[in-house]
Design a protein around this motif. Structure first.
Motif, mmCIF file in Angstrom:
data_model
loop_
_atom_site.group_PDB
_atom_site.id
_atom_site.type_symbol
_atom_site.label_atom_id
_atom_site.label_comp_id
_atom_site.label_asym_id
_atom_site.label_seq_id
_atom_site.Cartn_x
_atom_site.Cartn_y
_atom_site.Cartn_z
ATOM 1 N N ALA A 266 11.493 57.527 -10.302
ATOM 2 C CA ALA A 266 12.767 56.933 -10.705
ATOM 3 C C ALA A 266 12.534 55.830 -11.725
ATOM 4 O O ALA A 266 13.225 55.750 -12.744
ATOM 5 C CB ALA A 266 13.504 56.383 -9.487
ATOM 6 N N GLU A 267 11.529 55.005 -11.486
ATOM 7 C CA GLU A 267 11.373 53.895 -12.437
ATOM 8 C C GLU A 267 10.767 54.357 -13.750
ATOM 9 O O GLU A 267 11.123 53.843 -14.805
ATOM 10 C CB GLU A 267 10.609 52.719 -11.819
ATOM 11 N N THR A 268 9.893 55.344 -13.708
ATOM 12 C CA THR A 268 9.329 55.828 -14.969
ATOM 13 C C THR A 268 10.405 56.523 -15.804
ATOM 14 O O THR A 268 10.494 56.331 -17.019
ATOM 15 C CB THR A 268 8.172 56.802 -14.696
ATOM 16 N N LEU A 269 11.229 57.331 -15.152
ATOM 17 C CA LEU A 269 12.283 58.022 -15.894
ATOM 18 C C LEU A 269 13.327 57.035 -16.411
ATOM 19 O O LEU A 269 13.851 57.204 -17.515
ATOM 20 C CB LEU A 269 12.936 59.104 -15.012
ATOM 21 N N THR A 270 13.604 56.001 -15.614
ATOM 22 C CA THR A 270 14.541 54.977 -16.091
ATOM 23 C C THR A 270 13.990 54.305 -17.343
ATOM 24 O O THR A 270 14.704 54.127 -18.334
ATOM 25 C CB THR A 270 14.751 53.907 -15.001
ATOM 26 N N ALA A 271 12.716 53.962 -17.272
ATOM 27 C CA ALA A 271 12.113 53.295 -18.434
ATOM 28 C C ALA A 271 12.096 54.235 -19.632
ATOM 29 O O ALA A 271 12.327 53.824 -20.770
ATOM 30 C CB ALA A 271 10.698 52.846 -18.096
ATOM 31 N N GLY A 272 11.855 55.513 -19.394
ATOM 32 C CA GLY A 272 11.720 56.462 -20.491
ATOM 33 C C GLY A 272 13.043 56.843 -21.121
ATOM 34 O O GLY A 272 13.135 57.033 -22.332
ATOM 35 N N TYR A 273 14.092 56.990 -20.309
ATOM 36 C CA TYR A 273 15.346 57.541 -20.838
ATOM 37 C C TYR A 273 16.489 56.541 -20.893
ATOM 38 O O TYR A 273 17.465 56.774 -21.594
ATOM 39 C CB TYR A 273 15.748 58.766 -20.029
ATOM 40 N N LEU A 274 16.401 55.473 -20.114
ATOM 41 C CA LEU A 274 17.462 54.470 -20.215
ATOM 42 C C LEU A 274 16.933 53.273 -20.983
ATOM 43 O O LEU A 274 17.115 53.183 -22.193
ATOM 44 C CB LEU A 274 17.928 54.035 -18.810
ATOM 45 N N SER A 275 16.256 52.416 -20.275
ATOM 46 C CA SER A 275 15.691 51.254 -20.936
ATOM 47 C C SER A 275 14.691 50.649 -19.979
ATOM 48 O O SER A 275 14.909 50.634 -18.759
ATOM 49 C CB SER A 275 16.804 50.241 -21.222
ATOM 50 N N SER A 276 13.596 50.163 -20.512
ATOM 51 C CA SER A 276 12.578 49.606 -19.613
ATOM 52 C C SER A 276 13.070 48.304 -18.981
ATOM 53 O O SER A 276 12.473 47.817 -18.030
ATOM 54 C CB SER A 276 11.270 49.391 -20.358
ATOM 55 N N THR A 277 14.191 47.776 -19.497
ATOM 56 C CA THR A 277 14.763 46.579 -18.879
ATOM 57 C C THR A 277 15.179 46.868 -17.442
ATOM 58 O O THR A 277 15.121 46.008 -16.575
ATOM 59 C CB THR A 277 16.023 46.125 -19.651
ATOM 60 N N TYR A 278 15.640 48.104 -17.206
ATOM 61 C CA TYR A 278 16.155 48.446 -15.880
ATOM 62 C C TYR A 278 15.077 48.958 -14.935
ATOM 63 O O TYR A 278 15.359 49.259 -13.787
ATOM 64 C CB TYR A 278 17.247 49.506 -15.991
ATOM 65 N N LYS A 279 13.864 49.092 -15.470
ATOM 66 C CA LYS A 279 12.779 49.728 -14.721
ATOM 67 C C LYS A 279 12.604 49.103 -13.329
ATOM 68 O O LYS A 279 12.533 49.819 -12.325
ATOM 69 C CB LYS A 279 11.507 49.571 -15.540
ATOM 70 N N ASP A 280 12.561 47.780 -13.271
ATOM 71 C CA ASP A 280 12.297 47.132 -11.988
ATOM 72 C C ASP A 280 13.545 47.041 -11.116
ATOM 73 O O ASP A 280 13.463 46.787 -9.917
ATOM 74 C CB ASP A 280 11.725 45.729 -12.213
ATOM 75 N N ALA A 281 14.710 47.255 -11.724
ATOM 76 C CA ALA A 281 15.945 47.125 -10.950
ATOM 77 C C ALA A 281 16.262 48.386 -10.172
ATOM 78 O O ALA A 281 16.960 48.343 -9.161
ATOM 79 C CB ALA A 281 17.106 46.766 -11.874
ATOM 80 N N ILE A 282 15.719 49.512 -10.646
ATOM 81 C CA ILE A 282 16.130 50.792 -10.053
ATOM 82 C C ILE A 282 15.771 50.851 -8.563
ATOM 83 O O ILE A 282 16.524 51.392 -7.747
ATOM 84 C CB ILE A 282 15.518 51.977 -10.845
ATOM 85 N N ALA A 283 14.621 50.243 -8.194
ATOM 86 C CA ALA A 283 14.219 50.259 -6.792
ATOM 87 C C ALA A 283 15.272 49.569 -5.917
ATOM 88 O O ALA A 283 15.597 50.041 -4.821
ATOM 89 C CB ALA A 283 12.864 49.573 -6.619
ATOM 90 N N PHE A 284 15.827 48.476 -6.427
ATOM 91 C CA PHE A 284 16.838 47.754 -5.647
ATOM 92 C C PHE A 284 18.106 48.581 -5.510
ATOM 93 O O PHE A 284 18.737 48.606 -4.458
ATOM 94 C CB PHE A 284 17.131 46.396 -6.297
ATOM 95 N N LEU A 285 18.451 49.269 -6.611
ATOM 96 C CA LEU A 285 19.626 50.137 -6.570
ATOM 97 C C LEU A 285 19.420 51.215 -5.493
ATOM 98 O O LEU A 285 20.295 51.481 -4.673
ATOM 99 C CB LEU A 285 19.822 50.771 -7.949
ATOM 100 N N ILE A 286 18.217 51.799 -5.488
ATOM 101 C CA ILE A 286 17.920 52.834 -4.494
ATOM 102 C C ILE A 286 18.015 52.249 -3.085
ATOM 103 O O ILE A 286 18.591 52.855 -2.181
ATOM 104 C CB ILE A 286 16.520 53.438 -4.748
ATOM 105 N N LEU A 287 17.484 51.036 -2.912
ATOM 106 C CA LEU A 287 17.532 50.401 -1.586
ATOM 107 C C LEU A 287 18.982 50.267 -1.109
ATOM 108 O O LEU A 287 19.312 50.607 0.032
ATOM 109 C CB LEU A 287 16.863 49.028 -1.634
ATOM 110 N N ILE A 288 19.839 49.794 -2.006
ATOM 111 C CA ILE A 288 21.234 49.594 -1.618
ATOM 112 C C ILE A 288 21.875 50.926 -1.241
ATOM 113 O O ILE A 288 22.545 51.047 -0.211
ATOM 114 C CB ILE A 288 22.013 48.910 -2.768
#
Ligand SMILES: Nc1ncnc2c1ncn2[C@@H]1O[C@H](COP(=O)(O)OP(=O)(O)OP(=O)(O)O)[C@@H](O)[C@H]1O
Ligand SMILES: [Mg+2]
Lengths: 302, 236
Positions: free
Chosen positions: A261-283
């Motif tokens: 999830a974080e690699t694909l986020t960084a690759g296709y969205l923006s690496s700014t969101y890379k570390d946030a995706i885990a929190f989104l998944i947690l929620i």
């Protein structure tokens, strides 16, 4: 397409590292119902101490598989000791205290390691370079898709360790004792199981795996500082919850999903969101399926 | 074999056992009967180390003072406790539960033999050996809990209300098994509310009331006594 596959591979690699850390969270949660917040810091210590081990042994200057295996073994042993020490000094005295006290203590241990580590006499706050224990080179090439030897190694080691742990917990006498303790302390003690000792072993095992993860991480992110364990630790915690906390296969699956999830986020969205995706998944997990993907319905211990 | 001497148990301000003394000799079945909340389970927990006594002594086999030992060491001396409500490992298979009972043993071959011996006594468990223990019926769970304790080859078996919540026909078969394992050498301290069944299985018995032993003697005498008949056998 190739780019996508390359991304997937990258995600799987980081996912395997998160998975190894997640195993420790899940095992300790299994026996103590404790989110061991210091676990990410044990992972950091695995990476950090490896830098010193490599220097002392001289293995850092002569890259070889043997050097890597040696450092891996040293890091795992050191972290096992550290894990046992943390359990013994910080958690065991609270065996009959409330779970909240235990949780606060875990946060305290984490803060202690992170901040004491930044003292000039300890590791210092500036990142240290992780030695190149193996030279990265292509291992398999399909068209434009390349798997490097390091990627194969990281994935291979973490799969092997997860498999070994699963076998150990399901098939051996000590594994049986761990599962008995995870079910109920009193009943386990009536089987002749030394509950405190088994809890100590559980910390040692989980911490050794975090130590291995530290070395594998250092091979990919060769700059380690005392706070390096923070984000990977939190991501691995999310992985453990996503997979179903208490479940070993769950921790692995959760780790891979977070890595992807974080690699694909960084690759296709923006690496700014890379570390946030885990929190989104947690929620999302906590809202939709708090027991996780492979978790059993959580039974409260009495 | 077991000598409980003047044992008291406190839970905070609650004085659950008030100076209880009791003896179990090798080879015996001894019954401890009493109504709800009189301290029967507390006594067994004091013996197995789960709730250490606040006063008094517990001596096992003449030499071991066990009242200060942790439960896992007491198990190691040969005392197995089947707790009230069975406490089987619901996350284990039937066979894993039995193996947990043999945790302290290292004699692989004999463990395998004992497993077959157990399966001989309880064929139901053999049929379900790979099944999750949580799927067993109440009676089967009680059989499993007793069997798990037997897998440790205990010298002394503490049974806490094995008939609890079971249909009469299952109770019959449980008691038959208790006599059978006693005949094969196990010494048993049996806690029961079902005084009738317990005193018929046991040679001797004790009656406990609000944390104190109020009567003791051979089962036949207790069964004949007016007090036991009135209070525990429901006769008028
Ligand atoms: N953990 C505990 N904390 C506080 N009080 C307790 C605890 N365990 C038991 N007690 C109290 O001690 C007394 C004796 O309890 P115990 O469980 O030994 O009785 P019992 O004879 O086994 O009863 P039953 O037949 O219902 O199983 C009761 O008054 C009970 O409420
Ligand atoms: Mg009771």
């Amino acid at each position: 397409m190739e780019l996508f596959l390359q991304q997937l591979l990258q995600g799987f690699k980081f996912g395997s590292i998160y998975a190894l850390i997640a195993l420790g969270y899940t095992m300790v949660y299994g026996v103590l119902r404790l989110i061991n917040f210091a676990h990410g810091d044990v992972f950091m210590l695995g990476a950090m101490l490896s830098i010193f081990f490599a220097r002392w042994t001289g293995w850092g200057t002569r890259p070889s598989w043997l050097a890597l295996a040696g450092i891996l073994a040293l890091a795992m042993a050191a972290c096992a000791l550290i894990g046992a020490l943390i359990e013994r000094l910080a958690y065991r005295p609270l065996r009959n205290a409330s779970r909240l006290s235990l949780l606060i203590t875990a946060i305290g241990v984490s803060l202690f390691i992170e901040n004491a580590g930044q003292l000039p006499g300890v590791f210092g706050a500036t990142p240290r370079a992780f030695p190149s224990l193996v030279e990265t080179r292509p291992w398999i090439t399909w068209g434009t898709l390349t798997i490097s030897n390091v990627e194969a190694l990281v994935i291979g080691v973490s799969l092997a360790l997860t498999g070994a742990l699963h076998f150990f917990v399901q098939r051996t006498r000590i594994g049986l004792a761990m599962r008995a303790v995870a079910f109920d302390f009193r009943t386990a003690s009536l089987m002749g199981i030394h509950v405190n000792r088994v809890i100590g072993w559980t910390f040692m095992l989980g911490s050794a795996l975090a130590g291995a993860a530290g070395v594998l991480y250092g091979l990919s992110y060769p700059a380690i500082d005392p706070l390096s364990g923070f984000l990977p630790g939190i991501k691995a915690f999310v992985a453990a919850v996503l997979g179903g906390i208490g479940s070993i296969p769950g921790a692995f699956v959760g780790g891979i999903i977070i890595g992807e999830a974080e690699t694909l986020t960084a690759g296709y969205l923006s690496s700014t969101y890379k570390d946030a995706i885990a929190f989104l998944i947690l929620i999302v997990v906590l809202l939709v399926k708090p027991s996780g993907l492979l978790g059993r319905k959580v039974v409260e211990k009495v | 074999m077991l000598s409980v001497e003047n044992v008291s148990v406190h839970y905070g301000a609650i004085h659950a056992l008030k100076g209880v003394s009791l003896q179990v000799h090798a080879g015996e079945i001894v019954a401890l009967i009493g109504a709800n909340g009189t301290g029967k389970s507390s006594l067994l927990r004091a013996i197995s180390g789960l709730t250490p006594p606040s006063e008094g002594a517990i001596v096992f086999q003449g030499t071991h003072a066990i009242h200060r030992l942790p439960p896992h060491e007491i198990v190691g001396l040969g005392i197995a406790h089947v707790p009230e409500g069975r406490a089987i490992f619901a996350n284990f298979t039937v066979e894993e539960n039995l193996m947990a009972g043999a945790y302290l043993r290292h004699d692989r071959l004999e463990i395998a033999e004992d497993l077959e011996w157990i399966f001989g006594i309880f064929p139901r468990l053999k049929e379900r050996r790979r099944q999750s223990a949580a799927t067993l019926s109440g009676g089967e769970q009680q059989m499993l809990a007793i069997s798990r304790a037997l897998m440790g080859r205990p010298r002394l078996l503490l049974l806490d209300e094995p008939s609890l919540g079971l249909a009469p026909i299952i109770v019959q078969s449980i008691f038959k098994t208790i006599r059978q394992i006693n005949a094969q050498g196990a010494t048993i301290l049996l806690v029961e509310q079902n005084a009738h069944m317990a005193l018929h299985a046991a040679a001797r018995g004790y009656v406990i009331q609000t944390g104190q032993i109020v009567m003791e003697g051979p089962s036949a005498e207790l069964l004949a006594s007016k007090r036991v008949r009135q209070f525990y056998l429901g006769e008028t």
